[in-house]
Motif scaffolding. Sequence first.
Motif, PDB file in Angstrom:
ATOM      1  N   LEU B 111       0.849  -1.187   0.000  1.00 26.06           N
ATOM      2  CA  LEU B 111       0.000   0.000   0.000  1.00 26.06           C
ATOM      3  C   LEU B 111       0.890   1.245   0.000  1.00 26.06           C
ATOM      4  O   LEU B 111       1.858   1.314   0.763  1.00 26.06           O
ATOM      5  CB  LEU B 111      -0.884   0.004   1.250  1.00 26.06           C
ATOM      6  N   ARG B 116      -5.267   3.150   2.327  1.00 25.39           N
ATOM      7  CA  ARG B 116      -5.801   1.900   2.871  1.00 25.39           C
ATOM      8  C   ARG B 116      -6.694   1.166   1.874  1.00 25.39           C
ATOM      9  O   ARG B 116      -7.252   0.124   2.204  1.00 25.39           O
ATOM     10  CB  ARG B 116      -6.573   2.182   4.162  1.00 25.39           C
ATOM     11  N   ASP B 117      -6.802   1.711   0.680  1.00 23.84           N
ATOM     12  CA  ASP B 117      -7.691   1.102  -0.320  1.00 23.84           C
ATOM     13  C   ASP B 117      -6.960  -0.029  -1.039  1.00 23.84           C
ATOM     14  O   ASP B 117      -6.299   0.178  -2.057  1.00 23.84           O
ATOM     15  CB  ASP B 117      -8.144   2.189  -1.302  1.00 23.84           C
ATOM     16  N   LEU B 118      -7.100  -1.214  -0.510  1.00 20.27           N
ATOM     17  CA  LEU B 118      -6.376  -2.371  -1.039  1.00 20.27           C
ATOM     18  C   LEU B 118      -6.885  -2.777  -2.423  1.00 20.27           C
ATOM     19  O   LEU B 118      -6.065  -3.004  -3.333  1.00 20.27           O
ATOM     20  CB  LEU B 118      -6.484  -3.503  -0.005  1.00 20.27           C
ATOM     21  N   PRO B 119      -8.196  -2.859  -2.645  1.00 22.47           N
ATOM     22  CA  PRO B 119      -8.643  -3.168  -4.016  1.00 22.47           C
ATOM     23  C   PRO B 119      -8.140  -2.134  -5.024  1.00 22.47           C
ATOM     24  O   PRO B 119      -7.797  -2.477  -6.165  1.00 22.47           O
ATOM     25  CB  PRO B 119     -10.179  -3.139  -3.909  1.00 22.47           C
ATOM     26  N   ARG B 122      -4.575  -2.884  -5.864  1.00 19.40           N
ATOM     27  CA  ARG B 122      -4.513  -4.072  -6.726  1.00 19.40           C
ATOM     28  C   ARG B 122      -4.920  -3.723  -8.160  1.00 19.40           C
ATOM     29  O   ARG B 122      -4.338  -4.253  -9.122  1.00 19.40           O
ATOM     30  CB  ARG B 122      -5.401  -5.163  -6.129  1.00 19.40           C
ATOM     31  N   PRO B 150       0.943 -13.292   2.657  1.00 24.33           N
ATOM     32  CA  PRO B 150       0.059 -12.209   3.104  1.00 24.33           C
ATOM     33  C   PRO B 150       0.643 -11.342   4.219  1.00 24.33           C
ATOM     34  O   PRO B 150       0.189 -10.212   4.403  1.00 24.33           O
ATOM     35  CB  PRO B 150      -1.181 -12.972   3.588  1.00 24.33           C
ATOM     36  N   CYS B 153       1.614  -8.051   2.755  1.00 22.40           N
ATOM     37  CA  CYS B 153       0.612  -7.358   1.937  1.00 22.40           C
ATOM     38  C   CYS B 153       0.678  -5.842   2.115  1.00 22.40           C
ATOM     39  O   CYS B 153       0.540  -5.094   1.151  1.00 22.40           O
ATOM     40  CB  CYS B 153      -0.780  -7.868   2.293  1.00 22.40           C
ATOM     41  N   ALA B 154       0.892  -5.380   3.325  1.00 16.99           N
ATOM     42  CA  ALA B 154       0.873  -3.936   3.576  1.00 16.99           C
ATOM     43  C   ALA B 154       2.068  -3.225   2.950  1.00 16.99           C
ATOM     44  O   ALA B 154       1.928  -2.128   2.417  1.00 16.99           O
ATOM     45  CB  ALA B 154       0.830  -3.664   5.079  1.00 16.99           C
ATOM     46  N   ASP B 155       3.239  -3.873   3.001  1.00 18.88           N
ATOM     47  CA  ASP B 155       4.446  -3.119   2.643  1.00 18.88           C
ATOM     48  C   ASP B 155       5.235  -3.631   1.451  1.00 18.88           C
ATOM     49  O   ASP B 155       6.141  -2.935   0.974  1.00 18.88           O
ATOM     50  CB  ASP B 155       5.366  -2.986   3.865  1.00 18.88           C
ATOM     51  N   SER B 160      -1.204 -11.547  -3.142  1.00 18.30           N
ATOM     52  CA  SER B 160      -1.037 -12.400  -1.964  1.00 18.30           C
ATOM     53  C   SER B 160      -1.267 -13.885  -2.212  1.00 18.30           C
ATOM     54  O   SER B 160      -0.927 -14.701  -1.365  1.00 18.30           O
ATOM     55  CB  SER B 160      -1.987 -11.940  -0.850  1.00 18.30           C
ATOM     56  N   THR B 161      -1.898 -14.229  -3.330  1.00 24.31           N
ATOM     57  CA  THR B 161      -2.157 -15.653  -3.597  1.00 24.31           C
ATOM     58  C   THR B 161      -1.842 -15.980  -5.053  1.00 24.31           C
ATOM     59  O   THR B 161      -1.875 -15.108  -5.929  1.00 24.31           O
ATOM     60  CB  THR B 161      -3.629 -16.043  -3.332  1.00 24.31           C
ATOM     61  N   LYS B 163      -3.760 -17.675  -6.968  1.00 26.96           N
ATOM     62  CA  LYS B 163      -4.985 -17.439  -7.739  1.00 26.96           C
ATOM     63  C   LYS B 163      -5.042 -15.998  -8.260  1.00 26.96           C
ATOM     64  O   LYS B 163      -5.339 -15.749  -9.433  1.00 26.96           O
ATOM     65  CB  LYS B 163      -6.219 -17.716  -6.875  1.00 26.96           C
ATOM     66  N   GLN B 164      -4.725 -15.090  -7.357  1.00 24.17           N
ATOM     67  CA  GLN B 164      -4.740 -13.675  -7.718  1.00 24.17           C
ATOM     68  C   GLN B 164      -3.705 -13.391  -8.818  1.00 24.17           C
ATOM     69  O   GLN B 164      -3.985 -12.647  -9.772  1.00 24.17           O
ATOM     70  CB  GLN B 164      -4.390 -12.916  -6.438  1.00 24.17           C
ATOM     71  N   ASP B 167      -5.060 -14.782 -12.057  1.00 22.46           N
ATOM     72  CA  ASP B 167      -6.140 -13.930 -12.570  1.00 22.46           C
ATOM     73  C   ASP B 167      -5.569 -12.716 -13.290  1.00 22.46           C
ATOM     74  O   ASP B 167      -6.064 -12.302 -14.341  1.00 22.46           O
ATOM     75  CB  ASP B 167      -7.050 -13.463 -11.427  1.00 22.46           C
TER      76      ASP B 167
END
Lengths: 286, 286
Positions: B111, B116-119, B122, B150, B153-155, B160-161, B163-164, B167
């Motif tokens: 981030l 804080r907007d994770l989507p 991404r 994960p 994820c923040a820094d 994180s996966t 699958k992601q 995609d």
Amino acid sequence: MDGMTLPAPARLSLNTATTKNWTLREAVDGAARAGLQTVGLWRDRVAEVGTGPAAAMVRDAGLRVSSLCRGGFLTAADRAGTAMALDDNRAAINEAAELGAPVLVMVVGGLPPGVRDLPGARARVRDRLTELVPYATEHSVRLALEPLHPMYCADRAVLSTLKQALDLAADHRPAEVGVVVDSFHTWWDPELRPQIQRAGTDGRIASYQICDWNLPIAADALLSRGMMGDGFIDFAAITRWVDAAGYRGDIEVEIFSADIWARDGDVVLDLMIERYRELVEPFLTG
Amino acid sequence: MDGMTLPAPARLSLNTATTKNWTLREAVDGAARAGLQTVGLWRDRVAEVGTGPAAAMVRDAGLRVSSLCRGGFLTAADRAGTAMALDDNRAAINEAAELGAPVLVMVVGGLPPGVRDLPGARARVRDRLTELVPYATEHSVRLALEPLHPMYCADRAVLSTLKQALDLAADHRPAEVGVVVDSFHTWWDPELRPQIQRAGTDGRIASYQICDWNLPIAADALLSRGMMGDGFIDFAAITRWVDAAGYRGDIEVEIFSADIWARDGDVVLDLMIERYRELVEPFLTG
């Protein structure tokens, strides 16, 4: 309450882990003093006075128990370990029933010593849950499966995502087995929104626990949590999703943190209420 | 090589992060001395001598570059940050091309400060990847999306996966954008097996990196990795899945660990080869 003071938020609950240095007596009094209606209890805190006296203490203070933490640790690979785990979980169910806790939070356990077969450990959790459900149901206690952050997969919980928890819960009726949505454990999950939606379709959310993800990760990784607003989590988003999924139950603040524990309990409660009012409550419709 | 010594495993690659205290020269010589055929390079190590000389050094030692680490950090929310990130990634692509590295590993970034907007973060990764792919393809460099654990994820990486990552990769041809399967980052994932299978269906696995998950998590969480066999990961299972998915490429050992770094590089290489022979190689068919 004078004209200057708002009533404390109705759905906010103090989990005793947040005020670790308070005894059960102090935590119950502190929560009541702050105007809360509920407390989430850890079993070691209950054990300080015994289950019956703890139940009376909470009731006499005009409070309810939002949840009991925790059952679980169901991954043992041997017969003796399994029997011990099931006994301990039945004891936890008894305690939850006596406390009037609607929910027993289940932290399912990590890999047993020397074992690397993760799918096998996960399969054992499924089997043992099935053994426990009838006992819990008899005692009117709902088991709430808590996925823990993947950094605890090896030693605390092989249940790592909400999807996995819902897949496991699906073997049972929603009134018997629900799931915990804990912001700290789940905020990173790209599937969080759809899985919260899915949980809403049959009322599987049994508990919503909140605290923040702070950095750096603490030297004791269990103590990495922070006060809402101090870290990276978007509480507005997650709270909206949980709300849209129809969850109307208690919202527990559960913070394991040396920094939070070093502060005065009343100060922590005030801050927790302030942050909840700012970051969570505006996004609740019910 | 005398009758007592096996040839070093053909697919095993030394990532320079594993022997952090070695210069590029020392790492290349160490890998060659151990009989390896490939090295995975970090850009700071390459920068010690410059890209052209680094390429020559690797080639003259009879080695290949398995991957260049790393591009990425694509989540900036402002125009200047975005431009800087794209410039830096184009530079990394140039370096990979000059080094003959078939793969540029992409750690996508965490981030941005205060966000804080994770989507949203991404989504920016998706957009910027699309901007970079034509440039990478022109230079015959495949971008390899690396999902990170994960806890980063923040820094470090909002990816994180697996699958992601798949995609995201699906927007592009497999020859343009692949994924990294790193045991440390993915071992906990309940969807790991099906997602590795999925990656196999169109040859998306661009790199298989291995090291173990040790506890406790290190005070600097980036340094939590361990030598295969010292921690909790089932390398037989993951290696079988990666193999069944048709991956036949290099297998890099990438260990960030103060403990490993404190040891002599040659000793680490010997141990890495020994553990690879025991825990990984028996489960490869190709």
